[in-house]
Design a protein around this motif. Structure first.
Motif, PDB file in Angstrom:
ATOM      1  N   LYS A 148       0.815  -1.217   0.000  1.00  0.00           N
ATOM      2  CA  LYS A 148       0.000   0.000   0.000  1.00  0.00           C
ATOM      3  C   LYS A 148       0.851   1.270   0.000  1.00  0.00           C
ATOM      4  CE  LYS A 148      -3.092   2.498   3.139  1.00  0.00           C
ATOM      5  NZ  LYS A 148      -3.691   2.453   4.488  1.00  0.00           N
ATOM      6  N   GLU A 158       0.410  -8.764 -12.062  1.00  0.00           N
ATOM      7  CA  GLU A 158      -1.033  -8.727 -12.296  1.00  0.00           C
ATOM      8  C   GLU A 158      -1.596 -10.137 -12.482  1.00  0.00           C
ATOM      9  OE1 GLU A 158      -3.286  -7.051 -16.050  1.00  0.00           O
ATOM     10  OE2 GLU A 158      -2.651  -5.404 -14.742  1.00  0.00           O
ATOM     11  N   ASP A 201       2.356   2.065  -3.300  1.00  0.00           N
ATOM     12  CA  ASP A 201       1.362   2.680  -4.184  1.00  0.00           C
ATOM     13  C   ASP A 201       1.197   4.158  -3.877  1.00  0.00           C
ATOM     14  OD1 ASP A 201       0.344   0.985  -6.067  1.00  0.00           O
ATOM     15  OD2 ASP A 201      -1.573   0.620  -5.057  1.00  0.00           O
ATOM     16  N   ARG A 212      -3.122  -6.600  -3.773  1.00  0.00           N
ATOM     17  CA  ARG A 212      -4.118  -5.541  -3.942  1.00  0.00           C
ATOM     18  C   ARG A 212      -5.237  -6.063  -4.841  1.00  0.00           C
ATOM     19  NH1 ARG A 212      -1.818  -1.074  -7.281  1.00  0.00           N
ATOM     20  NH2 ARG A 212      -2.801  -2.247  -8.952  1.00  0.00           N
ATOM     21  N   GLU A 213      -6.451  -5.790  -4.416  1.00  0.00           N
ATOM     22  CA  GLU A 213      -7.621  -6.195  -5.203  1.00  0.00           C
ATOM     23  C   GLU A 213      -8.190  -4.947  -5.860  1.00  0.00           C
ATOM     24  OE1 GLU A 213     -10.875  -8.709  -3.186  1.00  0.00           O
ATOM     25  OE2 GLU A 213     -11.530  -6.629  -3.080  1.00  0.00           O
ATOM     26  N   ASP A 214      -8.236  -4.943  -7.183  1.00  0.00           N
ATOM     27  CA  ASP A 214      -8.829  -3.820  -7.918  1.00  0.00           C
ATOM     28  C   ASP A 214     -10.214  -4.254  -8.375  1.00  0.00           C
ATOM     29  OD1 ASP A 214      -6.376  -2.611  -7.616  1.00  0.00           O
ATOM     30  OD2 ASP A 214      -5.693  -3.045  -9.653  1.00  0.00           O
ATOM     31  N   SER A 215     -11.241  -3.664  -7.782  1.00  0.00           N
ATOM     32  CA  SER A 215     -12.606  -4.028  -8.165  1.00  0.00           C
ATOM     33  C   SER A 215     -13.294  -2.812  -8.762  1.00  0.00           C
ATOM     34  CB  SER A 215     -13.396  -4.531  -6.951  1.00  0.00           C
ATOM     35  OG  SER A 215     -13.849  -3.436  -6.177  1.00  0.00           O
ATOM     36  N   SER A 257      -9.802   0.131  -5.232  1.00  0.00           N
ATOM     37  CA  SER A 257      -8.688  -0.761  -4.909  1.00  0.00           C
ATOM     38  C   SER A 257      -8.555  -0.914  -3.403  1.00  0.00           C
ATOM     39  CB  SER A 257      -7.385  -0.205  -5.472  1.00  0.00           C
ATOM     40  OG  SER A 257      -7.415  -0.250  -6.881  1.00  0.00           O
ATOM     41  N   ARG A 258      -8.134  -2.110  -3.001  1.00  0.00           N
ATOM     42  CA  ARG A 258      -7.996  -2.391  -1.570  1.00  0.00           C
ATOM     43  C   ARG A 258      -6.792  -3.308  -1.371  1.00  0.00           C
ATOM     44  NH1 ARG A 258     -10.296  -6.312   2.233  1.00  0.00           N
ATOM     45  NH2 ARG A 258     -10.791  -7.651   0.473  1.00  0.00           N
ATOM     46  N   TRP A 259      -5.893  -2.924  -0.456  1.00  0.00           N
ATOM     47  CA  TRP A 259      -4.771  -3.815  -0.106  1.00  0.00           C
ATOM     48  C   TRP A 259      -5.268  -4.818   0.920  1.00  0.00           C
ATOM     49  CZ3 TRP A 259      -0.238  -4.222  -2.612  1.00  0.00           C
ATOM     50  CH2 TRP A 259       0.064  -3.194  -3.519  1.00  0.00           C
TER      51      TRP A 259
END
Lengths: 81, 152
Positions: free
Chosen positions: A8, B87, A11, B127-130, B134-136
């Motif tokens: 995080k 990715e 980023d 990390r999830e990109d929805s 995005s959320r770690w």
């Protein structure tokens, strides 16, 4: 002194930043405090015990002193699998 | 044969299992596990991709340590753990683990152990990109409890 961030923080801040320490270097705690002042939005993450500091590929405590030319890497909580 | 590997290429669990089994000698049991990137997150939102950040040295040594620890702990003849970084798209295999032993119990346990430790101890950041942002990801209490089962 070079600071590397992963996960995080990588980023949000970028992979690598340089800070200017005094000739005697900084403790890891001092590095965290300086970074928290530079990135107030991330101060909670930067000072959290769940953020591990790593010097020369070993996790170090907040009292660890890093030389002026050293590198500190910060690891947020891990998540593999 | 204890092997732990990182890759940023697509991971084919069937091909990995074939390669693993081709190297076995007198083992009578093989257990394999594939972890697949889910198409929806815990809130039901569509996931566009996972991104795994890694460290240029310590990620590899962490998965080596986990595979070696499993080989010391269980009577297994072979272990393979392969983990993606970079990715990963929904439906793709993100991790593959196989263990082989003379009798089945050790292989089941070794695969279970390696996966529990990969979730909490592998030096990776996911990390999830929805569609919702995005959320770690951080280990859950359940992940920590699974890991704690193996503590001495």
């Amino acid at each position: 002194m070079n600071i590397l961030f992963f996960g995080k923080l990588g980023d949000r801040i970028g992979r690598e930043v340089s800070i200017e320490p005094p000739p005697a270097g900084f403790t890891v705690r001092e590095v965290r405090e300086l970074l928290a002042s530079l990135y107030p939005d991330l101060a909670e993450d930067l000072t959290s015990p769940s953020l591990k500091a790593c010097v020369e590929d070993a996790i170090v405590a907040d009292e660890f002193r890093v030389g002026a030319g050293g590198t500190v890497e910060f690891f947020p909580p891990l998540s593999g699998g | 044969m204890i092997e732990a590997r990182l890759t940023d290429l697509p991971l084919d669990p069937a091909a990995e299992l074939s390669r693993f089994m081709a190297k076995l000698a007198d083992e009578g049991a093989v257990v394999s596990f594939a972890g697949i990137a889910r198409p929806r997150n815990r809130d039901g939102a569509d996931v566009e991709r996972m991104f795994l950040d890694h460290h240029p040295r310590i990620t590899q040594s962490s998965i080596d340590d986990i595979a070696q620890a499993a080989s010391r702990r269980f009577a297994v003849g072979a272990i393979t753990a392969v983990h993606r970084f970079g990715e990963v798209l929904p439906g793709e295999t993100i991790v593959f683990v196989a263990a082989a032993s003379l009798h089945r119990r050790a292989a089941f346990e070794a695969a279970d152990y390696v996966m529990d430790r990969l979730k909490t101890d592998a030096v990776l950041w996911k990390r999830e990109d929805s569609v919702d942002g995005s959320r770690w990801i951080e280990p859950t209490e359940a992940d920590r409890a699974d890991r704690a089962r193996w503590s001495e």
